[in-house]
Design an enzyme around this catalytic site. Structure first.
Site, PDB file in Angstrom:
ATOM      1  N   ASP A 235      -0.628  -3.417   0.814  1.00  0.00           N
ATOM      2  CA  ASP A 235      -1.033  -2.183   0.137  1.00  0.00           C
ATOM      3  C   ASP A 235      -2.014  -1.353   0.976  1.00  0.00           C
ATOM      4  O   ASP A 235      -2.890  -1.910   1.648  1.00  0.00           O
ATOM      5  CB  ASP A 235      -1.719  -2.593  -1.179  1.00  0.00           C
ATOM      6  CG  ASP A 235      -2.197  -1.416  -1.989  1.00  0.00           C
ATOM      7  OD1 ASP A 235      -1.344  -0.698  -2.511  1.00  0.00           O
ATOM      8  OD2 ASP A 235      -3.434  -1.221  -2.103  1.00  0.00           O
ATOM      9  N   GLU A 308       2.570  -0.563   3.599  1.00  0.00           N
ATOM     10  CA  GLU A 308       2.496   0.752   2.956  1.00  0.00           C
ATOM     11  C   GLU A 308       1.585   1.681   3.748  1.00  0.00           C
ATOM     12  O   GLU A 308       0.388   1.431   3.859  1.00  0.00           O
ATOM     13  CB  GLU A 308       1.951   0.645   1.529  1.00  0.00           C
ATOM     14  CG  GLU A 308       2.078   1.972   0.816  1.00  0.00           C
ATOM     15  CD  GLU A 308       1.035   2.249  -0.250  1.00  0.00           C
ATOM     16  OE1 GLU A 308       1.338   3.031  -1.166  1.00  0.00           O
ATOM     17  OE2 GLU A 308      -0.076   1.712  -0.174  1.00  0.00           O
TER      18      GLU A 308
HETATM   19  C1  NOJ Z   1      -1.277   1.997  -3.192  1.00  0.00           C
HETATM   20  C2  NOJ Z   1      -0.628   1.499  -4.444  1.00  0.00           C
HETATM   21  O1  NOJ Z   1       0.762   1.648  -4.321  1.00  0.00           O
HETATM   22  C3  NOJ Z   1      -1.214   2.297  -5.571  1.00  0.00           C
HETATM   23  O2  NOJ Z   1      -0.530   2.111  -6.768  1.00  0.00           O
HETATM   24  C4  NOJ Z   1      -2.671   1.933  -5.694  1.00  0.00           C
HETATM   25  O3  NOJ Z   1      -3.280   2.746  -6.668  1.00  0.00           O
HETATM   26  C5  NOJ Z   1      -3.406   2.125  -4.381  1.00  0.00           C
HETATM   27  N1  NOJ Z   1      -2.678   1.663  -3.255  1.00  0.00           N
HETATM   28  C6  NOJ Z   1      -4.717   1.388  -4.397  1.00  0.00           C
HETATM   29  O4  NOJ Z   1      -4.495   0.011  -4.296  1.00  0.00           O
END
Ligand code: NOJ
Length: 591
Positions: A235, A308
């Protein structure tokens, strides 16, 4: 988040002469045996909204286990679960209070083990969400850090702040903004310092310049690998590191972007010092080593890292690794989201999105294609339901792995959530007039299993988010029953992808044939070609695909067609006069 900037940077980094290559055949990747993840069909489950097994209106692990057969039936290789760890749920699991335990409303560790066991029996791999940038402020590490307990003093990013010389008052150390609007610094009375939170106030940033934090997070990876997971979706990588402090212990302010006037918005300022630092790339290489070591010691298939980042290509591509080190297996390719956020769904924008990835990807690496996730409006809402088959076909005809967000296989669209029902922190940090611009609740509404009570998602009285209005027609049961549906097309696509050596190993050639029509050809010597043609325009057209590729035979046999297309599978169609209705998409084959 900062799509405008990202898009411009991506464009500036694209080596423009390379665009001309889009029309030429690229060398086929060696048909030598590929690893499982290189041609995988990944499926993202948002656990809170997938299936509720106990009637509390919230999806859970036993619910997922009970529907693994559905994933098997779809042909999915691996399911990625958004966070299932203990959390106060301020950011719905992305604020973790215990990285080693399961959120009680989702189940227990035994439930998780049962899920893994069943998934193994069905041949489905399970991937967990690894949230390295921050924890919850309810995490014991944060509490210890607040109390300056030995070993935890620097677990998070603490700072005294700066004194405003005119008011004499203490202020946050910098002007940095968090993603969810407003300052990224929060004063903590007990500790007498500010802490950094690039996301919500309740999500303090871990300090990766502290080796103890680095080691702790590797422990987290090893712990879940031992529980049998097949890898991690990592993430929020861009904000993992901030720039080093200067000799006085200070951080620099970001500059104005002059792109927007809203001072609370992340995009109001540059993110030069708080995103995309080189140390972040190295950290991913270290995590890859953890996964590789695990495989070396315990055997089994490779564990994967999916990354991500909505960063520009120069940064994202580094995650793949280089000639001397391996990095992430698949940094997510969000180009089908970000390019189309800037312009319409057109053949030329589709080509741009593909070029931006393939022209920038280091040699020998594997591409991947993503249409959506729990942070973006659902694919069918963004592209239009009439284009969902065309887009599902596209991500599966292109070389590499593809990723489906739950519901894309049905053509699910966004729900509408009132301000009163809004729970996403990004939406809640806005106001009743503007929240719809920020909230991510609409793409997180419960999954549609049937047209029955709560769309078959829950037997409870209430669901944690209201259902999307179209659940009576767009749901698994109805689409299973229909002769032709998005779901059936999706299943045929996955099946074709799994069985076709052309799609797994063939060369690729693609182009925007006209502004409306996009064409892809995959070819493998001795096996033939598969051709994709889609009309993204609003009117019927007739195209001559020989202009795209002179070597095509005079007719092609139809394999799969989009919902509503009047053609018949198995029949042959003219290549020089191929008629495509508005929104029609076809997969055809040479034999
Ligand atoms: C990316 C995640 O996909 C999202 O849903 C989240 O709010 C943020 N990172 C913080 O972890």
């Amino acid at each position: 988040m900062k799509a405008n900037r990202t898009f411009k940077t991506l464009l500036s980094l694209l080596w423009l002469p390379a665009l001309a290559l889009a029309c030429q055949d690229k060398a086929a990747s060696k048909p030598a045996s590929k690893e499982w993840w290189q041609t995988a069909q990944f499926y993202q489950i948002y656990p809170r909204s997938f299936k509720d097994s106990n009637g509390d209106g919230i999806g859970d692990l036993n619910g997922i286990t009970s529907e693994l057969e559905y994933l098997k039936d779809l042909g999915v290789t691996a399911a990625w679960l958004s966070p299932i760890f203990k959390s106060p749920m301020v950011d719905f699991g992305y604020d973790i209070s215990d990285f080693y335990d399961i959120q009680p409303e989702y189940g227990t560790l035994d439930d998780f083990r049962a899920l893994i066991k069943r998934a193994n029996e069905l041949g489905i791999k399970i991937i967990l969400d690894f949230v390295p940038n921050h924890s919850s402020d309810e995490n014991v590490w944060f509490k210890k850090s607040v109390a300056r307990e030995r070993g935890y003093e620097d677990y998070y990013v603490w700072h005294d702040g700066r004194l405003n010389s005119s008011t004499g008052k203490r202020e946050p150390p910098t002007n940095w903004n968090q993603y969810f609007r407003g300052t990224a610094w929060q004063w903590n009375e007990q500790r007498g310092q500010y802490y950094l939170h690039q996301f919500a106030v309740q999500q303090p940033d871990l300090n990766y310049r502290n080796p103890a934090v680095v080691e702790q997070m590797k422990r987290v990876l090893r712990y879940w690998l031992k529980e049998g997971v097949a890898g991690f979706r990592c993430d929020a990588l861009p904000p993992l590191f901030e720039v080093q402090r200067d000799a006085q212990g200070q951080y620099p302010d970001e500059e104005l972007t002059n792109a927007i006037e809203d001072v609370e918005d992340r995009a109001y300022l540059t993110t030069k010092y708080i995103e995309n630092q080189p140390e972040t790339v190295d950290m991913v290489y270290q995590w890859r080593q953890v996964l590789d070591d695990h495989q070396r010691i315990f055997g089994g298939d490779a564990g994967v890292l999916l990354i991500e980042t909505y960063s520009p290509a120069w940064f994202t591509m580094q995650f793949y690794g280089n000639s001397s080190v391996n990095g992430a297996h698949l940094p997510f390719n969000f180009n089908f989201i970000t390019v189309m956020e800037q312009g319409p769904l057109s053949a030329s924008n589709v080509q741009l999105a593909i070029d931006l990835w393939l022209q920038n990807m280091p040699a020998g690496r594997t591409a991947n294609w993503v249409l959506g996730n729990h942070d973006k409006r659902r694919a069918a809402s963004r592209y239009g339901v009439e284009h969902i088959d065309a887009m599902n076909m596209l991500v599966m005809v292109l070389p590499g792995a593809s990723v489906t967000y739950q519901g894309e296989e049905l053509g699910m669209t966004d729900g509408w959530i009132s301000w009163e029902d809004t729970v996403d922190p990004w939406g809640c940090n806005s106001d009743a007039q503007n929240y719809e611009h920020y909230t991510r609740d609409p793409e997180r509404t419960p999954f549609h299993w049937s047209s029955g009570k709560n769309a078959g998602f829950s037997t409870g009285e209430r669901t944690w988010l209201p259902l999307a209005a179209d659940y009576e027609t767009i749901n698994v049961a109805s689409e299973e029953a229909a002769t032709h549906s998005h779901l059936k097309i999706y299943k045929s696509l996955v099946a074709l992808r799994r069985s076709s050596t052309i799609l797994q190993n063939g060369s690729v050639k693609y182009r925007a044939h006209t502004e409306e029509v996009f064409v892809v050809k995959r070819t493998l010597a001795g096996a033939g070609s598969i051709v994709y043609a889609a009309n993204f325009g609003a009117a019927k057209v007739s195209v001559d695909l020989r202009e795209f590729d002179k070597t095509l035979p005079s007719t092609l046999k139809l394999l799969i067609r989009s919902v509503g297309a009047s053609k018949t599978e198995g029949q042959s169609y003219s290549v020089s006069h191929l008629e495509l209705d508005a929104g029609e998409a076809l997969l055809l084959a040479t034999n």
